[in-house]
Design a protein around this motif. Structure first.
Motif, PDB file in Angstrom:
ATOM      1  N   LYS A  12       0.861  -1.175   0.000  1.00  0.00           N
ATOM      2  CA  LYS A  12       0.000   0.000   0.000  1.00  0.00           C
ATOM      3  C   LYS A  12       0.899   1.228   0.000  1.00  0.00           C
ATOM      4  CE  LYS A  12      -3.782   2.275   2.333  1.00  0.00           C
ATOM      5  NZ  LYS A  12      -4.690   2.289   3.465  1.00  0.00           N
ATOM      6  N   LEU A  13       0.737   2.081  -1.021  1.00  0.00           N
ATOM      7  CA  LEU A  13       1.552   3.283  -1.145  1.00  0.00           C
ATOM      8  C   LEU A  13       0.658   4.503  -1.286  1.00  0.00           C
ATOM      9  CD1 LEU A  13       4.227   2.096  -3.747  1.00  0.00           C
ATOM     10  CD2 LEU A  13       4.471   2.204  -1.272  1.00  0.00           C
ATOM     11  N   ASP A  14       1.078   5.601  -0.683  1.00  0.00           N
ATOM     12  CA  ASP A  14       0.413   6.885  -0.855  1.00  0.00           C
ATOM     13  C   ASP A  14       1.187   7.660  -1.909  1.00  0.00           C
ATOM     14  OD1 ASP A  14      -1.465   6.344   1.126  1.00  0.00           O
ATOM     15  OD2 ASP A  14      -0.194   7.184   2.701  1.00  0.00           O
ATOM     16  N   LEU A  15       0.528   7.920  -3.043  1.00  0.00           N
ATOM     17  CA  LEU A  15       1.186   8.626  -4.135  1.00  0.00           C
ATOM     18  C   LEU A  15       0.634  10.041  -4.264  1.00  0.00           C
ATOM     19  CD1 LEU A  15       1.230   5.896  -6.947  1.00  0.00           C
ATOM     20  CD2 LEU A  15       2.894   6.301  -5.128  1.00  0.00           C
ATOM     21  N   GLU A  16       1.505  10.962  -4.628  1.00  0.00           N
ATOM     22  CA  GLU A  16       1.082  12.326  -4.930  1.00  0.00           C
ATOM     23  C   GLU A  16       0.226  12.289  -6.194  1.00  0.00           C
ATOM     24  OE1 GLU A  16       1.743  15.216  -3.333  1.00  0.00           O
ATOM     25  OE2 GLU A  16       3.025  14.295  -1.812  1.00  0.00           O
ATOM     26  N   ILE A  17      -0.770  13.146  -6.249  1.00  0.00           N
ATOM     27  CA  ILE A  17      -1.574  13.333  -7.457  1.00  0.00           C
ATOM     28  C   ILE A  17      -1.200  14.704  -7.996  1.00  0.00           C
ATOM     29  CG2 ILE A  17      -3.884  13.479  -8.444  1.00  0.00           C
ATOM     30  CD1 ILE A  17      -3.207  10.702  -7.256  1.00  0.00           C
ATOM     31  N   ALA A  18      -0.665  14.748  -9.207  1.00  0.00           N
ATOM     32  CA  ALA A  18      -0.229  15.998  -9.818  1.00  0.00           C
ATOM     33  C   ALA A  18      -0.942  16.192 -11.151  1.00  0.00           C
ATOM     34  CB  ALA A  18       1.278  15.987 -10.018  1.00  0.00           C
ATOM     35  N   TYR A  19      -1.431  17.397 -11.355  1.00  0.00           N
ATOM     36  CA  TYR A  19      -2.107  17.741 -12.606  1.00  0.00           C
ATOM     37  C   TYR A  19      -1.205  18.643 -13.429  1.00  0.00           C
ATOM     38  CZ  TYR A  19      -6.356  15.988 -10.394  1.00  0.00           C
ATOM     39  OH  TYR A  19      -7.294  15.190  -9.774  1.00  0.00           O
ATOM     40  N   GLU A  32      -9.905  15.413 -14.193  1.00  0.00           N
ATOM     41  CA  GLU A  32     -10.564  14.758 -13.059  1.00  0.00           C
ATOM     42  C   GLU A  32     -11.146  13.412 -13.486  1.00  0.00           C
ATOM     43  OE1 GLU A  32     -13.289  17.813 -11.853  1.00  0.00           O
ATOM     44  OE2 GLU A  32     -11.793  18.786 -10.568  1.00  0.00           O
ATOM     45  N   ASN A  33     -11.740  13.385 -14.673  1.00  0.00           N
ATOM     46  CA  ASN A  33     -12.298  12.140 -15.203  1.00  0.00           C
ATOM     47  C   ASN A  33     -11.186  11.131 -15.485  1.00  0.00           C
ATOM     48  OD1 ASN A  33     -14.507  10.504 -16.206  1.00  0.00           O
ATOM     49  ND2 ASN A  33     -13.719  10.929 -18.258  1.00  0.00           N
ATOM     50  N   ALA A  34     -10.054  11.598 -15.984  1.00  0.00           N
ATOM     51  CA  ALA A  34      -8.918  10.707 -16.248  1.00  0.00           C
ATOM     52  C   ALA A  34      -8.452  10.044 -14.957  1.00  0.00           C
ATOM     53  CB  ALA A  34      -7.778  11.481 -16.898  1.00  0.00           C
ATOM     54  N   LEU A  35      -8.375  10.817 -13.864  1.00  0.00           N
ATOM     55  CA  LEU A  35      -7.973  10.243 -12.585  1.00  0.00           C
ATOM     56  C   LEU A  35      -9.016   9.249 -12.091  1.00  0.00           C
ATOM     57  CD1 LEU A  35      -6.088  10.038 -10.160  1.00  0.00           C
ATOM     58  CD2 LEU A  35      -7.308  11.997  -9.160  1.00  0.00           C
ATOM     59  N   LYS A  36     -10.279   9.597 -12.216  1.00  0.00           N
ATOM     60  CA  LYS A  36     -11.361   8.705 -11.775  1.00  0.00           C
ATOM     61  C   LYS A  36     -11.276   7.361 -12.498  1.00  0.00           C
ATOM     62  CE  LYS A  36     -16.428   8.453 -11.881  1.00  0.00           C
ATOM     63  NZ  LYS A  36     -16.686   7.550 -12.994  1.00  0.00           N
ATOM     64  N   LEU A  37     -11.119   7.381 -13.813  1.00  0.00           N
ATOM     65  CA  LEU A  37     -11.049   6.141 -14.586  1.00  0.00           C
ATOM     66  C   LEU A  37      -9.752   5.377 -14.309  1.00  0.00           C
ATOM     67  CD1 LEU A  37     -12.686   7.403 -17.874  1.00  0.00           C
ATOM     68  CD2 LEU A  37     -13.622   5.717 -16.285  1.00  0.00           C
ATOM     69  N   PHE A  38      -8.673   6.108 -14.071  1.00  0.00           N
ATOM     70  CA  PHE A  38      -7.418   5.465 -13.696  1.00  0.00           C
ATOM     71  C   PHE A  38      -7.613   4.684 -12.394  1.00  0.00           C
ATOM     72  CE2 PHE A  38      -3.488   5.289 -11.318  1.00  0.00           C
ATOM     73  CZ  PHE A  38      -2.549   4.905 -12.260  1.00  0.00           C
ATOM     74  N   CYS A  39      -8.235   5.324 -11.410  1.00  0.00           N
ATOM     75  CA  CYS A  39      -8.459   4.678 -10.111  1.00  0.00           C
ATOM     76  C   CYS A  39      -9.368   3.464 -10.235  1.00  0.00           C
ATOM     77  CB  CYS A  39      -9.032   5.681  -9.114  1.00  0.00           C
ATOM     78  SG  CYS A  39      -7.855   6.959  -8.635  1.00  0.00           S
ATOM     79  N   GLU A  40     -10.393   3.563 -11.070  1.00  0.00           N
ATOM     80  CA  GLU A  40     -11.308   2.441 -11.271  1.00  0.00           C
ATOM     81  C   GLU A  40     -10.609   1.249 -11.908  1.00  0.00           C
ATOM     82  OE1 GLU A  40     -14.626   3.939 -13.541  1.00  0.00           O
ATOM     83  OE2 GLU A  40     -15.367   5.141 -11.853  1.00  0.00           O
ATOM     84  N   ASN A  41      -9.562   1.510 -12.667  1.00  0.00           N
ATOM     85  CA  ASN A  41      -8.830   0.450 -13.371  1.00  0.00           C
ATOM     86  C   ASN A  41      -7.434   0.236 -12.799  1.00  0.00           C
ATOM     87  OD1 ASN A  41     -10.601  -0.259 -15.843  1.00  0.00           O
ATOM     88  ND2 ASN A  41     -10.651   1.976 -15.734  1.00  0.00           N
TER      89      ASN A  41
END
Length: 127
Positions: A12-19, A32-41
């Motif tokens: 389990k890793l905590d990663l920075e989210i950078a836009y 935001e949608n790209a991150l949402k779909l990334f997380c779902e997959n």
């Protein structure tokens, strides 16, 4: 920047989210949608990322690794940031930015477009 937890290669890793935004620019809804779909997959994306990272290690640093397989990918590749590219063509481009043992200055970027592997290389392929 914010952080998000992911299960990555058994840890389990905590990663920075950078836009990809200039100072004062708003994050696009497409980002935001790209991150949402990334997380779902994320499970399948990180599995593919591990395969591609291992291939990259062997292609570029086989002699330094000195073995026929990699037992612990974290010895060479450590994910640190999820980078969401600013796009305008309905394409979702997200990269996993990693520290790379054999190139500390330039790191490693594993890039996914529309949740499918796109390319791998130093971070300058996405930044």
């Amino acid at each position: 920047m914010s952080k998000q937890s992911f299960e990555i290669w058994g840890r389990k890793l905590d990663l920075e989210i950078a836009y990809d935004c200039y100072k004062g620019e708003e994050v696009l809804s497409s980002q935001e949608n790209a991150l949402k779909l990334f997380c779902e997959n994320a499970v399948s994306i990180f599995e593919t990322a591990k395969e591609k990272a291992e291939e990259y290690c062997f292609q570029n640093n086989r002699e330094d690794i000195g073995a026929g397989h990699i037992e612990n990918i974290f010895k060479y590749v450590m994910p640190k940031t999820i980078y969401i590219k600013r796009t305008f063509n309905n394409e979702r481009t997200v990269a996993i930015l990693c520290a790379y043992k054999f190139n500390l200055d330039d790191g490693l970027a594993i890039v996914f477009t529309n949740e499918k592997f796109s390319k791998i290389g130093t971070e300058n392929i996405i930044l």
